[in-house]
Design an enzyme around this catalytic site. Structure first.
Site, PDB file in Angstrom:
ATOM      1  N   ASN A 156       0.941  -1.157  -0.054  1.00 24.78           N
ATOM      2  CA  ASN A 156      -0.065   0.100   0.053  1.00 24.78           C
ATOM      3  C   ASN A 156       0.828   1.408  -0.131  1.00 24.78           C
ATOM      4  OD1 ASN A 156      -1.661  -2.246   2.389  1.00 24.78           O
ATOM      5  ND2 ASN A 156      -2.851  -1.513   0.540  1.00 24.78           N
ATOM      6  N   ILE A 211       1.105   6.939   0.059  1.00 21.87           N
ATOM      7  CA  ILE A 211       0.055   5.915   1.039  1.00 21.87           C
ATOM      8  C   ILE A 211      -1.330   5.578   0.322  1.00 21.87           C
ATOM      9  CG2 ILE A 211      -0.380   5.289   3.077  1.00 21.87           C
ATOM     10  CD1 ILE A 211       1.886   7.414   4.011  1.00 21.87           C
ATOM     11  N   CYS A 212      -1.618   4.422   0.398  1.00 19.25           N
ATOM     12  CA  CYS A 212      -3.001   4.023  -0.205  1.00 19.25           C
ATOM     13  C   CYS A 212      -3.618   3.632   1.181  1.00 19.25           C
ATOM     14  CB  CYS A 212      -3.110   2.774  -1.209  1.00 19.25           C
ATOM     15  SG  CYS A 212      -4.694   2.544  -1.518  1.00 19.25           S
ATOM     16  N   LEU A 213      -4.497   4.783   1.731  1.00 18.64           N
ATOM     17  CA  LEU A 213      -4.906   4.622   2.915  1.00 18.64           C
ATOM     18  C   LEU A 213      -6.340   5.470   3.025  1.00 18.64           C
ATOM     19  CD1 LEU A 213      -4.798   3.483   5.987  1.00 18.64           C
ATOM     20  CD2 LEU A 213      -3.467   5.931   6.447  1.00 18.64           C
ATOM     21  N   ASP A 268      -6.604  -3.596  -2.063  1.00 18.54           N
ATOM     22  CA  ASP A 268      -6.607  -2.145  -2.399  1.00 18.54           C
ATOM     23  C   ASP A 268      -5.276  -1.766  -2.563  1.00 18.54           C
ATOM     24  OD1 ASP A 268      -7.481   0.125  -3.211  1.00 18.54           O
ATOM     25  OD2 ASP A 268      -7.889   0.724  -1.028  1.00 18.54           O
TER      26      ASP A 268
END
EC number: 2.3.2.23
Length: 148
Positions: A77, A84-86, A117
């Site tokens: 992520n 950052i994929c959050l 994701d």
């Protein structure tokens, strides 16, 4: 509005810092912060010190801060640019959230990646199919980039 809120968050952080994190302005600009995240003990990032930049938009807290890793990290992520994929940094952001909560969420993302994701599909695939390889690669990157 934004600067009052940012100042309050800074005071709260200094008074009650989240476990294994610290953060504050990089210089005189209250809208540019640097944070330090210690790699969680129960993760392949244990022992690492990860630098993160936090950039507050002028309409904070109605828009999320831009948060990025400056230390290279092997994670499904987090990409090579440090993005950052959050969800809480994007569509799940709420003005009730704080820098402290964001840092804690990043810590838990290090411990529990979300391979469904991913920002880096190859790493997500390795995480799902060969956990030992994922953990050993993440550990070696941590030793190479986040220690010393």
């Amino acid at each position: 509005m934004a600067s009052k809120r940012i100042n309050k968050e800074l005071r709260d952080l200094q008074r009650d810092p989240p476990v294994s994190c610290s953060a504050g302005p990089t210089g005189d600009d209250m809208f540019q912060w640097q944070a330090t995240i210690m790699g969680p003990a129960d993760s392949p990032f244990a022992g690492g010190v990860f630098l993160v930049t936090i950039h507050f938009p002028p309409d904070y807290p109605f828009k999320p801060p831009k948060v990025a890793f400056r230390t290279k990290v092997y994670h499904p992520n987090i990409n090579s640019n440090g993005s950052i994929c959050l969800d809480i940094l994007k569509e799940q952001w709420s003005p009730a959230l704080t820098v402290s909560k964001v840092l804690l969420s990043i810590c838990s993302l290090l411990t529990d990646p979300n391979p469904d994701d991913p920002l880096v599909p190859e790493i997500a695939h390795i995480y799902k199919t060969d956990r030992v390889k994922y953990e050993s690669t993440a550990q070696s990157w941590t030793q190479k980039y986040a220690m010393g």
